[in-house]
Structure formats: C-alpha cells, structure tokens
Write an enzyme that holds these catalytic residues in place. Structure first.
Site, PDB file in Angstrom:
ATOM      1  N   LEU A 100       0.820  -1.087  -0.021  1.00  0.00           N
ATOM      2  CA  LEU A 100      -0.046  -0.208   0.012  1.00  0.00           C
ATOM      3  C   LEU A 100       0.800   1.152   0.037  1.00  0.00           C
ATOM      4  O   LEU A 100       1.951   1.203   0.679  1.00  0.00           O
ATOM      5  CB  LEU A 100      -0.922   0.011   1.148  1.00  0.00           C
ATOM      6  N   ASP A 101       0.813   2.366  -0.759  1.00  0.00           N
ATOM      7  CA  ASP A 101       1.372   3.368  -0.927  1.00  0.00           C
ATOM      8  C   ASP A 101       1.223   4.138   0.424  1.00  0.00           C
ATOM      9  O   ASP A 101       0.555   3.830   1.345  1.00  0.00           O
ATOM     10  CB  ASP A 101       1.243   4.217  -1.905  1.00  0.00           C
ATOM     11  N   LYS A 102       2.203   5.006   0.506  1.00  0.00           N
ATOM     12  CA  LYS A 102       2.441   5.930   1.885  1.00  0.00           C
ATOM     13  C   LYS A 102       1.146   6.831   2.443  1.00  0.00           C
ATOM     14  O   LYS A 102       0.884   6.806   3.357  1.00  0.00           O
ATOM     15  CB  LYS A 102       3.547   7.071   1.441  1.00  0.00           C
TER      16      LYS A 102
END
Length: 243
Positions: A100-102
């Site tokens: 999952l991205d930041k």
C-alpha cells in the site's frame, strides 16, 4: 498435502526441484521410496530426502492495519517511517503480501509463507482486493463502466476494476473498489485518468481476510479457521481458472 509442496515448505528446495527429487528416487515416505509426483502426505507420515528426515517449517500468518504516512518496506534510504516501525520485535521477520502506498491505509497480510505470498500476488491468480475510496467529485455510473472495461494508465498497461457507489454528492463520492490486479498506485492512477483525485484510500479486504476489528497500527494473528478459508479460496480460484 502433496509430497512436492511438503518438501518445498521444509525450505529444502522449490516445488519443481522437489518433483525432480521424487522422480530420481531420493524421497522416501515411512521408509518406502516414492516416485509418484502427486503422492499425498498424511499428518503422521515420516518423509526423508537422501535418508534425512524432512520437517515442514512453521509458518505465521497475521493481519496488520497499515496507517497512512508509512511505507510498505523493511527500510527506507530517505528515513521515512515503515510498517516495521509498528511491528513487535517477534514479527520483524514477516513479509507483507503486496503493498500500500504511503498515503493509503488498511489491511496488509503478513507472513513468512513464500508460497502463499506468491499465490496471493501473482497476476495469473486473480485474487480480490477490496478498497474503500473517497474521490473529490461526483462519480457517474458511466465512469464506473469505463473503469470496468479498462483504461491505459501507462503505455501497454491496462488497468480495470469493479466499482460500487456507497454514497456521494456533488463534491465527493465514497466507493467500494475491487481489484484483481496489483499495479503500482493503480486506483489513484485510474481516477487520474478520469480527471479525478483520490482523497483517501483504505484496503478493507484481501481475498477472505478483512480489516474488521483492527485498530490502526495493530496486528492480529490469523486463526486456523481463517487460514483454512484463505487457502481454500485460493485453491477454488485456481480450479476455476483451470476448468
């Protein structure tokens, strides 16, 4: 469990190499040479390779609620916070199933079971990943149809998803988005294609495992029933694809 999977889970070698060991007569079950690749192992069977006893590794399975603001990696050269900053010391050896991205939050499955990671992330096995997404405008049903048919988010890469509107008004829409792919920042880029911005993104389910009951930054051990359901789900998908 099949003999090749049993050997692979011991950490000795891969399933393919395990088949070669079986065919070459180097594998015994309860003292008897086995040369059948699909031979089924029972719980009490004693398996040896070159007369050395083989034991299956113990695997751990957890679910983790990733907060926003951290990245899905072991370490970061820029010094950013990672998911491992939230994990207790005894879970530092586990690997995330996907990313999952930041700026995204939600469920990440953690495990040291390499076979499961492969099956949950390989593009040929279309495992469902479900997200709750808020977009900065009103989304129309025709736009959802466009996303379902697929849009080119970069040259040669077509991304698609199933979408369902949960609620919305003229200024924003909350949707449930289901992916069967694992492209980088896929949902954000698909809505960018439509000219819209994703305000928030939270993964709420991966295959049969969901985020219900977890607090941000918290991990919980998967129960044996949950693990069984997860593996049965994967096998069902594979059987349907091979039918």
């Amino acid at each position: 469990m099949r003999i090749n999977k049993f050997i692979a889970q011991s950490g000795i070698t891969s399933r393919r190499k395990a088949d070669e060991l079986v065919l070459s007569g180097r594998v015994k079950v309860n003292g008897k040479v086995i040369t059948t690749i699909g031979f089924e192992i029972r719980t009490k069977d004693v398996v040896t390779v070159d007369n050395k006893v083989v034991n299956v590794k113990k695997y751990d399975y957890y679910r983790f609620y990733k907060p926003t603001g951290c990245i899905t990696t072991k370490s970061d050269e820029k010094g950013r916070k990672t998911i491992y900053d939230y994990l207790p010391k005894e879970l530092q050896n586990l690997k995330p199933v996907g990313r999952l991205d930041k700026d995204s939050s939600g469920l990440i499955i953690l495990t040291n079971d390499g076979d499961l990671i492969h099956e949950l992330t390989h593009p040929s096995i279309k495992v469902q990943k479900v997200y709750k997404v808020k977009v900065d405008c009103k989304i129309t049903y025709s736009e959802l149809e466009t996303l379902a048919k697929g849009v080119e988010i970069e040259k040669g890469k077509i991304a698609y998803c199933d979408g369902r509107i949960i609620e919305g008004n003229q200024r924003e829409t909350v949707l449930e988005i289901t992916l069967y792919q694992g492209l980088n920042r896929q949902i954000r880029r698909m809505f960018e294609y439509l000219g819209h911005r994703v305000v928030s993104l939270k993964r709420i389910r991966h295959a049969t495992v969901d985020v219900i009951g977890l607090k941000r930054g918290e991990t919980k051990l998967l129960k044996p029933k949950q693990i069984k359901e997860l593996k049965s789900y994967i096998e069902k998908i594979k059987e349907e694809q091979n039918a």
